[in-house]
Structure formats: C-alpha cells, structure tokens
Design a protein around this motif. Sequence first.
Motif, short mmCIF file in Angstrom:
data_model
loop_
_atom_site.label_atom_id
_atom_site.label_comp_id
_atom_site.label_asym_id
_atom_site.label_seq_id
_atom_site.Cartn_x
_atom_site.Cartn_y
_atom_site.Cartn_z
N ARG A 5 63.23 65.83 10.86
CA ARG A 5 62.76 66.88 9.97
C ARG A 5 63.75 68.06 9.97
O ARG A 5 64.09 68.60 8.92
N LEU A 6 64.23 68.42 11.17
CA LEU A 6 65.17 69.53 11.26
C LEU A 6 66.51 69.19 10.60
O LEU A 6 67.12 70.03 9.93
N VAL A 7 66.93 67.95 10.77
CA VAL A 7 68.18 67.52 10.15
C VAL A 7 68.07 67.63 8.64
O VAL A 7 68.97 68.11 7.95
N SER A 8 66.93 67.18 8.14
CA SER A 8 66.71 67.21 6.70
C SER A 8 66.64 68.65 6.18
O SER A 8 67.22 68.99 5.15
N GLU A 9 65.97 69.50 6.95
CA GLU A 9 65.89 70.91 6.56
C GLU A 9 67.28 71.54 6.53
O GLU A 9 67.63 72.30 5.61
N ARG A 10 68.07 71.16 7.52
CA ARG A 10 69.44 71.72 7.58
C ARG A 10 70.26 71.28 6.38
O ARG A 10 71.01 72.07 5.80
N ASN A 11 70.11 70.02 6.00
CA ASN A 11 70.90 69.54 4.88
C ASN A 11 70.49 70.20 3.56
O ASN A 11 71.33 70.44 2.69
N HIS A 12 69.20 70.50 3.45
CA HIS A 12 68.75 71.26 2.28
C HIS A 12 69.44 72.62 2.27
O HIS A 12 69.94 73.08 1.25
N ALA A 13 69.45 73.24 3.43
CA ALA A 13 70.07 74.56 3.54
C ALA A 13 71.56 74.47 3.18
O ALA A 13 72.11 75.35 2.51
N ARG A 14 72.19 73.42 3.63
CA ARG A 14 73.62 73.27 3.34
C ARG A 14 73.85 73.10 1.84
O ARG A 14 74.79 73.68 1.27
N GLN A 15 72.97 72.32 1.21
CA GLN A 15 73.12 72.12 -0.23
C GLN A 15 72.97 73.44 -0.98
O GLN A 15 73.63 73.67 -1.99
N ASN A 16 72.09 74.29 -0.45
CA ASN A 16 71.87 75.59 -1.08
C ASN A 16 72.86 76.63 -0.59
O ASN A 16 72.69 77.83 -0.84
N ARG A 17 73.84 76.18 0.15
CA ARG A 17 74.87 77.03 0.72
C ARG A 17 74.30 78.13 1.59
O ARG A 17 74.85 79.21 1.72
N ASN A 18 73.15 77.81 2.19
CA ASN A 18 72.56 78.73 3.17
C ASN A 18 73.09 78.34 4.54
O ASN A 18 72.38 77.76 5.37
N PHE A 19 74.35 78.64 4.78
CA PHE A 19 74.99 78.14 5.99
C PHE A 19 74.47 78.82 7.26
O PHE A 19 74.53 78.26 8.34
N ALA A 20 73.97 80.02 7.10
CA ALA A 20 73.44 80.69 8.28
C ALA A 20 72.27 79.90 8.85
O ALA A 20 72.21 79.62 10.06
N ARG A 21 71.35 79.52 7.96
CA ARG A 21 70.19 78.75 8.40
C ARG A 21 70.64 77.37 8.92
O ARG A 21 70.15 76.88 9.94
N ALA A 22 71.56 76.78 8.23
CA ALA A 22 72.04 75.45 8.63
C ALA A 22 72.63 75.50 10.04
O ALA A 22 72.33 74.64 10.87
N ASP A 23 73.43 76.52 10.26
CA ASP A 23 74.07 76.62 11.58
C ASP A 23 73.05 76.94 12.67
O ASP A 23 73.17 76.50 13.81
N GLN A 24 72.02 77.70 12.26
CA GLN A 24 70.99 78.04 13.23
C GLN A 24 70.28 76.77 13.70
O GLN A 24 70.06 76.56 14.89
N ILE A 25 69.96 75.90 12.76
CA ILE A 25 69.30 74.65 13.12
C ILE A 25 70.22 73.79 13.98
O ILE A 25 69.80 73.19 14.97
N ARG A 26 71.47 73.78 13.61
CA ARG A 26 72.42 72.97 14.38
C ARG A 26 72.46 73.45 15.85
O ARG A 26 72.47 72.65 16.77
N ASP A 27 72.46 74.76 16.01
CA ASP A 27 72.50 75.31 17.37
C ASP A 27 71.22 74.99 18.13
O ASP A 27 71.25 74.67 19.31
N GLU A 28 70.10 75.08 17.42
CA GLU A 28 68.83 74.79 18.09
C GLU A 28 68.81 73.34 18.56
O GLU A 28 68.39 73.04 19.68
N LEU A 29 69.24 72.47 17.72
CA LEU A 29 69.24 71.05 18.09
C LEU A 29 70.19 70.80 19.25
O LEU A 29 69.90 70.04 20.17
N LEU A 30 71.32 71.46 19.21
CA LEU A 30 72.29 71.29 20.29
C LEU A 30 71.67 71.73 21.61
O LEU A 30 71.83 71.07 22.64
N ASP A 31 70.93 72.84 21.55
CA ASP A 31 70.28 73.30 22.78
C ASP A 31 69.25 72.31 23.27
O ASP A 31 68.95 72.23 24.45
#
Length: 498
Positions: A455-481
């Motif tokens: 679900r988070l991966v999918s949310e991140r990709n939506h954010a990336r498509q909308n060029r909302n990179f801040a949100r995308a990177d936030q999710i990436r960091d959360e998942l990494l943690d």
Amino acid sequence: MALQFHNTLSGRVEEFQPLEDLKVRMYTCGPTVYDFAHIGNFRTFVFQDILRRHLKYRGYQVNQVMNLTDVDDRTIANSQAAGVPLRDYTAKFIEAFQADRDLLGLDPPERLVRATDHIEPMVRLIETLVQKGFAYESDGSYYFRVKNFSDYGKLSKIDFSGIKDGARVDTDKYDKADARDFVLWKAAKEGEPCWETALGSGRPGWHIECSVMAMTYLGETIDIHSGGSDLVFPHHENEIAQSEAATGKPFARFWLHAEHLIVNGGKMSKSLGNFYTLRDLIALGYPPTAIRYLLASVPYRKPLNFSLEGLQQARQAIERLRNFHYRLTTQKFPAGQNSDLQAKARAGAEAFGQALDDNLNTAEALGAIFNLVRDGNTAMDAGEFRDGDRAAFLDALERWDMIFAVLDDRDYDKLKKYGLVKEEPSVVRLEADLREAGGGNGAGRVTLGEQEIERLVSERNHARQNRNFARADQIRDELLDAGVILEDTRNETRWKRK
RNA sequence: GGCGCGGUACCCAAGUGGUAAGGGAGAGGUCUGCAAAACCUUUAUGCGACGGUUCGAUUCCGUCCCGCGCCUCCA
C-alpha cells in the motif's frame, strides 16, 4: 568425471559406488542434545545435507540414519542441574535441533534415532563382543579389549606403540585393563539414570550407540559414514572396532569427515566459549539462508573461517542470485531463441554438477553458477536474451538450488513459524510511531506486513507521478526505517526486506 | 613427537606443469526527479620462504617458516 569422495580410511579420493546398485546406506553422526547446537556443529550437518542432496541429484536412493546422543555425562549433568528428568531435558533440545534444521533448510534424514531407544540391541552387541573375547567386565562396567582387535587404528592412523600395555589407569572414572581400552557399558552410579539389563544396571558408553543404530537400520556394512573431523578418533575408530569385531565384516566403506569451523583462529567450541548458536545469529539479524550459504560455500575438507563479515558477504551473494532469478521469472523478453546463450546455461549446469562430483567442491560449484548469472545479465542488458532462453537458465539455476537451497526466500516465514521475529504492527500505528520517534531512530525496528508495504509503495508511486517528491521520499524513508528497501526500475517498484 | 588440514589480492575462497575461477568490499559506468537498488566494467607479473627438476612451477621434488585441528569431552 565419476562421483568421488575423499575417504579417511584410505586417505585418498576414491570413486564412489554403493554396495548395492543405486542404494546408498548412509549413517551420519548427529548432535549430543545437552544444549543448543552451535553453528560449528551445523557446518557438519550442512555438509551432510549437501552430500545427501547431491547423491539424490545423481540418481541415488539415499537411506540416511542420523543419531541423537541423548545420554552422556554432559546430558546427565545438565539435566540434573536443571532438575528435569533426562528424557524431558533432551526432548527440549531435540525439538530445538529440529527447528534449527528446518531453519537451515536441512532435509530430514530417513531416520532420526535416539540412543536411549536402542538399549537392548546395544546390550546384545556387547554380549556378542564378550562371547568373542573382545570385551570384558570390570566392576560392573564393560570394556572393549583393544589389543585383541588387530586393525585398531586403521582409520585414525594413530600409533599406539608408546602406550604401555597393562598399565592400570583411571580415566573416565572407571577401571580398565589397558589404557587404550574404551568403555562399552558404564555401571550404574548413585543418582544417575540407568537401565536394568542382562549386563546389570547401567548405561551405554558413547560409541556403542552408533555401531548399533547403523547396523540395525542399514546392515552390517554401510556405504557412507560421516561426521566432524574430531570424531575420527576415538569415536569412529571405536565404532569400527566394536562393529567389525562383532561381525567380521567391514563396517563402513567410505568415511567422510568435515573440517571445523574456525573463529578468530581457533576451533569453535562450547568449552572455549567462542560459539554462536543459530538463534544468536538470527537475533543479530542474519537470515538463515545466509548462514546456510556461508556454511556450504567452503568445501567440507577445508577449515571454514567464520565471521560476521563473512555472513554479510554471504547475504549479498545470495541477493545477487535472487535478483537474477527474479529477472528470469518476471522480465519480458523478445520471442525467439539464442542458442549460444542456451549452450552457456547448459554448460554452467554441467560445470556445477561436475564440481560437486569432485568430492563436493562447493566453491567451484558456486563459481559455475555465478558465471552463468553474469552471462545471463549481460545478455539481458544487451537485449540479446530471448524468451526461449528463459527455461535453460531457470533450469540451471533451479537445479543448482536443489543442492544449495538458498534461492527461495522462506526465511521470513520460517522465523515467524518459530516465533523469532516480532509481530507485525498495524500500519497506522507504525506511521504514528515513526512520527513520534522523528522518523524512526532505529530503536525497536518494526516489521511491516506485505499488504502494508504494498500500500505504501503504491501511495509513493502516486506521489511520484504527481511530482510530489517530498511525500514520495518521506514514504521511502519510512519504509527503509522499517527494513524495507525499494528498488525503482523503469516499469515498476520492487521491494525487499533488508 | 605422531596423524591430518591449511598459508592465493582489502576480506572470503577455487584452481592448474604453460602463465591466476567466483563472491564480498572499493573504484568507474548505465539507469533514475534525486537517491537507493539493480546491472556492467575493473582490481594479484602474483599464489608462505629458499633451493631443485623443467623450455616453462603457484601447480612436481626437497628443506624450512607460520597458523589450526586430533592424539580417549568435542560436529
């Protein structure tokens, strides 16, 4: 090349042929269940697993018996210290051993047998040895008379000429006639477990159990007997003496011994305190497949240098294999065939099989498969890989994994099965916790379920498509943690656990 | 002392009488919003030391040095 193994008996590499067509009778010395086995012990058990898998791969029917030594001085001492009856005490560690075997992907032997379930046949064998003049009684204990067995020492090549015959020594707290003689049956002692038998009240010596269980289930002459190199003397030497004195027939045709695990320059052992159990390593975050890989990667006749760094290297190596396997099973390729490539795949499969035929040269077998991985990847990157080539590579890789068994990432499932990972938290709580902890500072790494991750991966990709990179990177960091690594490719986002 | 295993690049580790597999790490590159991941390329005139045999030795022979295991607890 014919299948060949190093035989300790001859000191040479010999072509292997079972006594009876394709049936292999194999006895492997298992653990003494007085405590958790450590990974030095498992080096030998992994070797035995590779051995049986390769024999099967080559078309043999393997009948393997593994023993569990569930009575000896240490077992008795520990069970008494714990205030638990011997049988209950060992049951706990047998269970742990089975779990560890499963975690390491060791195929179960055809029979896993306990020494204390074979007291009667042990007594009969000792009686036979007494009748034939190879054993005598002293103070209620029975000993093997080594000087009557002329082949004594043929396995270990130990020279006994320096030991005085007839010297009365008191080792092992029992009296025997000759320093070389070893105990077959120990007279009962106050407060220790014992069995009432025709020999009197007592318990079996260490070596007799293996002779009896091997011959009971596999016959008087077996094809392969194996264990750690520290068992060559006295254990296996004594097994030969007992068995061959009783039957007059060769006991085992091939003796295979695994070298030890070395840690900081010395043998890993309980008494030195320099050991890790499987659970220790899992608690440090190393997956069981990485441990299996490391233990299998060095040919069994070489000492294996164990280190946590080595484990990390093993983990990375497996990643490379899994990534290639993933590509093979998921990537789209143009229709067609590339016969050169397929020839390489077949040659690779042939090469690793031959490496294993050569006294189980696992290191060379690894080299063969990694060459194939590189060839495959290069062809894919160059656009030369065709859909018709998929099967040849997949076949080679999966055949290889029939032996190494590290490709399938069942680690997480198995760890869950044995309660060795934390419960999966809900994603809502996770996000809250992460925010509270300022993005997660490593304190109490949480584990995410697959659905939450997807679900988070999918949310991140939506954010990336909308060029909302801040949100995308936030999710990436959360998942990494949370221990999840994302892998963006041209078409999709893949994730995997760290 | 006896028996056995070993000494190969930063780490792990194969191998061969004809000029050093493979993995990890490092470096470079491709890809990418950035990054990561992934993938590719790359890294030992050198294989414990010294002699010998050889056209040629890391590989055979000899001597020596060093590490480890077993020699009645031990996978």
